[in-house]
Design an enzyme around this catalytic site. Structure first.
Site, PDB file in Angstrom:
ATOM      1  CG  HIS A  76      -2.141  -0.821   1.026  1.00 17.11           C
ATOM      2  ND1 HIS A  76      -3.298  -0.633   1.730  1.00 17.11           N
ATOM      3  CD2 HIS A  76      -2.387  -1.848   0.178  1.00 17.11           C
ATOM      4  CE1 HIS A  76      -4.200  -1.507   1.325  1.00 17.11           C
ATOM      5  NE2 HIS A  76      -3.675  -2.254   0.403  1.00 17.11           N
ATOM      6  CE1 TYR A 202      -5.522   4.297   8.526  1.00 18.76           C
ATOM      7  CE2 TYR A 202      -6.098   4.452  10.846  1.00 18.76           C
ATOM      8  CZ  TYR A 202      -5.346   3.887   9.837  1.00 18.76           C
ATOM      9  OH  TYR A 202      -4.411   2.923  10.141  1.00 18.76           O
ATOM     10  N   PRO A 293      -4.645   0.912  18.595  1.00 15.36           N
ATOM     11  CG  PRO A 293      -6.500  -0.324  17.942  1.00 15.36           C
ATOM     12  CD  PRO A 293      -5.911   0.366  19.114  1.00 15.36           C
ATOM     13  CE1 TYR A 385      -1.463   4.183   9.354  1.00  9.66           C
ATOM     14  CE2 TYR A 385      -0.300   2.948   7.659  1.00  9.66           C
ATOM     15  CZ  TYR A 385      -1.400   3.117   8.490  1.00  9.66           C
ATOM     16  OH  TYR A 385      -2.431   2.208   8.459  1.00  9.66           O
TER      17      TYR A 385
HETATM   18  C1  LIG Z   1      -7.690  -7.781  19.491  1.00 11.61           C
HETATM   19  C2  LIG Z   1      -6.398  -7.104  19.088  1.00 11.61           C
HETATM   20  C3  LIG Z   1      -6.330  -6.427  17.869  1.00 11.61           C
HETATM   21  C4  LIG Z   1      -5.135  -5.797  17.478  1.00 11.61           C
HETATM   22  N1  LIG Z   1      -5.087  -5.118  16.296  1.00 11.61           N
HETATM   23  C5  LIG Z   1      -3.929  -4.524  15.929  1.00 11.61           C
HETATM   24  C6  LIG Z   1      -3.811  -3.805  14.716  1.00 11.61           C
HETATM   25  O1  LIG Z   1      -4.773  -3.675  13.969  1.00 11.61           O
HETATM   26  N2  LIG Z   1      -2.596  -3.265  14.383  1.00 11.61           N
HETATM   27  C7  LIG Z   1      -1.486  -3.420  15.192  1.00 11.61           C
HETATM   28  O2  LIG Z   1      -0.378  -2.971  14.851  1.00 11.61           O
HETATM   29  N3  LIG Z   1      -1.584  -4.066  16.353  1.00 11.61           N
HETATM   30  C8  LIG Z   1      -2.760  -4.618  16.725  1.00 11.61           C
HETATM   31  N4  LIG Z   1      -2.823  -5.290  17.882  1.00 11.61           N
HETATM   32  C9  LIG Z   1      -1.606  -5.386  18.657  1.00 11.61           C
HETATM   33  C10 LIG Z   1      -0.678  -6.487  18.117  1.00 11.61           C
HETATM   34  O3  LIG Z   1      -1.427  -7.624  17.787  1.00 11.61           O
HETATM   35  C11 LIG Z   1       0.335  -6.763  19.205  1.00 11.61           C
HETATM   36  O4  LIG Z   1       1.059  -5.557  19.449  1.00 11.61           O
HETATM   37  C12 LIG Z   1       1.295  -7.904  18.848  1.00 11.61           C
HETATM   38  O5  LIG Z   1       0.612  -9.120  18.827  1.00 11.61           O
HETATM   39  C13 LIG Z   1       2.427  -7.946  19.864  1.00 11.61           C
HETATM   40  O6  LIG Z   1       3.174  -9.118  19.694  1.00 11.61           O
HETATM   41  P1  LIG Z   1       3.861  -9.804  20.942  1.00 11.61           P
HETATM   42  O7  LIG Z   1       4.547 -10.998  20.397  1.00 11.61           O
HETATM   43  O8  LIG Z   1       4.606  -8.813  21.722  1.00 11.61           O
HETATM   44  O9  LIG Z   1       2.647 -10.256  21.897  1.00 11.61           O
HETATM   45  P2  LIG Z   1       1.489 -11.292  21.643  1.00 11.61           P
HETATM   46  O10 LIG Z   1       1.087 -11.331  20.224  1.00 11.61           O
HETATM   47  O11 LIG Z   1       0.443 -11.012  22.668  1.00 11.61           O
HETATM   48  O12 LIG Z   1       2.168 -12.699  21.949  1.00 11.61           O
HETATM   49  C14 LIG Z   1       2.465 -13.122  23.273  1.00 11.61           C
HETATM   50  C15 LIG Z   1       2.428 -14.626  23.323  1.00 11.61           C
HETATM   51  O13 LIG Z   1       2.786 -15.049  24.629  1.00 11.61           O
HETATM   52  C16 LIG Z   1       1.911 -16.096  25.036  1.00 11.61           C
HETATM   53  N5  LIG Z   1       1.896 -16.122  26.491  1.00 11.61           N
HETATM   54  C17 LIG Z   1       1.226 -15.321  27.349  1.00 11.61           C
HETATM   55  N6  LIG Z   1       1.467 -15.658  28.622  1.00 11.61           N
HETATM   56  C18 LIG Z   1       2.323 -16.705  28.578  1.00 11.61           C
HETATM   57  C19 LIG Z   1       2.925 -17.505  29.572  1.00 11.61           C
HETATM   58  N7  LIG Z   1       2.703 -17.304  30.880  1.00 11.61           N
HETATM   59  N8  LIG Z   1       3.748 -18.508  29.180  1.00 11.61           N
HETATM   60  C20 LIG Z   1       3.990 -18.724  27.858  1.00 11.61           C
HETATM   61  N9  LIG Z   1       3.424 -18.009  26.864  1.00 11.61           N
HETATM   62  C21 LIG Z   1       2.603 -17.006  27.231  1.00 11.61           C
HETATM   63  C22 LIG Z   1       0.585 -15.716  24.412  1.00 11.61           C
HETATM   64  O14 LIG Z   1      -0.282 -16.826  24.292  1.00 11.61           O
HETATM   65  C23 LIG Z   1       1.040 -15.181  23.055  1.00 11.61           C
HETATM   66  O15 LIG Z   1       1.109 -16.196  22.089  1.00 11.61           O
HETATM   67  C24 LIG Z   1      -4.002  -5.888  18.307  1.00 11.61           C
HETATM   68  C25 LIG Z   1      -4.087  -6.566  19.525  1.00 11.61           C
HETATM   69  C26 LIG Z   1      -5.272  -7.152  19.930  1.00 11.61           C
HETATM   70  C27 LIG Z   1      -5.326  -7.856  21.264  1.00 11.61           C
END
Ligand SMILES: Cc1cc2nc3c(=O)[nH]c(=O)nc-3n(C[C@H](O)[C@H](O)[C@H](O)COP(=O)(O)OP(=O)(O)OC[C@H]3O[C@@H](n4cnc5c(N)ncnc54)[C@H](O)[C@@H]3O)c2cc1C
Length: 396
Positions: A76, A202, A293, A385
């Protein structure tokens, strides 16, 4: 007696942060074990983000996990800001020296990373429960239960990549926390219908914010601002489409409807915990920070953290010393706070605040108008962005 094993880096969490870190370290020949609380199926189907910054997409390609993203992701070159009855395009390549974003679902990215890891046989343990971190200031170890047996993982360092609700951040004493909750959330749907737009829209409207996004040429992802405490049961499919039609309305443009495959309400929050390192425990991604988000930054920040963390750990394990590890928290937080500001700014400019504030709404419209008509202001939005380039940060 718990069975014991040893690795160089124990990674807690198989979200984008943990999986990308595992991949980068594996490519550098560093041993890791990833422990994930949930099942593979759950992790691969958790619908979340979908906008990859320019450098996020490049990093994935360089790490050898970008083949499907290159084939199926959508490049995009801009977004539309829709307000006051008109649409205004922000042209990314023109304003940022050729940079763009790639639309590719987090679910797909996670599937690619899991497949690549399982292919090489590097350890990735799903459904690892009762994870507890010990001796993080000395010789760290992780206790957990897997396949009904108690286990101990001894490591040189632990990467806490377990998201906002994980166990890593609570293991750090004396963290300083900044937090802001917003009086609205996003109701998001995934719809089985080709997008009604080539680029994200948006929309600022009197009824509240709406976003038209997409996951592929067949799947649309749309959001409406809602009360964060609302029950999704109050939102029939017909009500959601009606609200989207009203908030996205523009003469000469129409919104295509299709079956809703998934829907849910997400509250919005800004959150930062500092520092991101304590002894041998290093926090990355949502474990350390959350953004609303609106700026599409959450996933990208998680990847940016582990890019830095991988460099620091590789230096540490290949004779380069601890200087980069010592600098990790400060370096990562610089980017985190930039993204926190951008996400807060986009959120504040586009959403309707519950206590109707006519003065505030006029300020929003003035800011939107300025952002679209001033090249300096458009450039500021565009470069944030698509993500400020890696060399921009090294100039700091
Ligand atoms: C509903 C939703 C919609 C979103 N939409 C957007 C968006 O449109 N654009 C955007 O940029 N961001 C969005 N986000 C944010 C984005 O998805 C997150 O910032 C991203 O997933 C972060 O990655 P991470 O690996 O840090 O954490 P996570 O993706 O949360 O991964 C953490 C992992 O750790 C695991 N875990 C948790 N506790 C434990 C434990 N005790 N032991 C072992 N494993 C564990 C979890 O199961 C998970 O798999 C959204 C978030 C949510 C919740």
């Amino acid at each position: 007696m718990a069975s014991e094993e040893r690795t160089q880096v124990g990674i807690v969490g198989a979200g984008p942060a943990g999986l990308v870190l595992g991949r980068l370290l594996e490519l550098a020949g560093i041993d890791t074990v990833i422990l994930e609380a949930r099942s593979r199926d759950y992790v691969e189907h958790r619908i979340r983000a979908g906008v990859l910054e320019h450098d996020t997409a490049e990093l994935l390609a360089e790490a050898g996990v970008g083949e499907r993203m290159r084939a199926e992701g959508l490049v995009h070159d801009g977004i539309e800001l829709r307000f006051g009855g008109a649409g205004h395009r922000i042209d990314f390549p023109k304003l940022t020296g050729g940079r763009h974003v790639v639309l590719y679902g987090q679910t797909e990215l996670v599937k690619d990373l899991i497949a690549a890891r399982l292919d090489t046989g590097a350890p990735l343990r799903f459904e690892a429960t009762d994870v507890a971190l010990h001796d993080i200031e000395g010789e760290p170890w992780i206790a957990y239960v897997h396949e009904g047996a108690e286990r101990i993982l001894r490591c040189d360092a632990i990467a806490g990549c377990d998201g906002f609700h994980g166990v890593s951040r609570p293991a750090v004493p004396g963290l300083k926390v900044w937090e802001r909750e917003y009086p609205f959330g996003w109701l998001g749907i995934l719809a089985d219908v080709p997008p009604s737009t080539d680029e994200l829209i948006y929309a600022h409207s009197e009824r509240g914010f709406a976003l038209h996004s997409m996951r592929s040429l067949q799947l649309s992802r749309l959001y409406v601002q809602c009360d964060p405490t609302d029950d999704i049961a109050n939102w029939s499919d017909a009500r959601i489409w009606e609200e989207l039609h009203q908030r996205l309305a523009l003469d000469g443009w129409s919104l295509q409807e299709g079956p809703i495959l998934d829907k849910g309400i997400t509250p919005m929050r800004s959150f930062v915990a500092e520092p991101m390192r304590h002894g041998r425990l290093l926090l990355a991604g949502d474990a350390a920070h959350i953004v609303p988000p609106t700026g599409a930054k959450g996933l990208n920040l998680a990847v940016a953290d582990v890019r830095l963390l991988a460099e620091a750990l590789i230096a540490r394990f290949t004779g380069g010393g601890e200087a980069l590890l010592d600098a990790y928290s400060d370096s990562a937080l610089q980017r985190v706070w930039r993204a926190e500001h951008f996400s807060w700014w986009m959120t504040s400019m586009l959403h309707r605040f519950p206590e109707r504030d006519a003065f505030g709404e006029r300020l929003q419209l003035s800011q939107l108008d300025y952002t679209c008509r001033s090249e300096a202001a458009s450039t500021s939005l565009a470069e944030n962005y698509v993500g400020l380039a890696t060399d921009w940060w090294s100039r700091a």
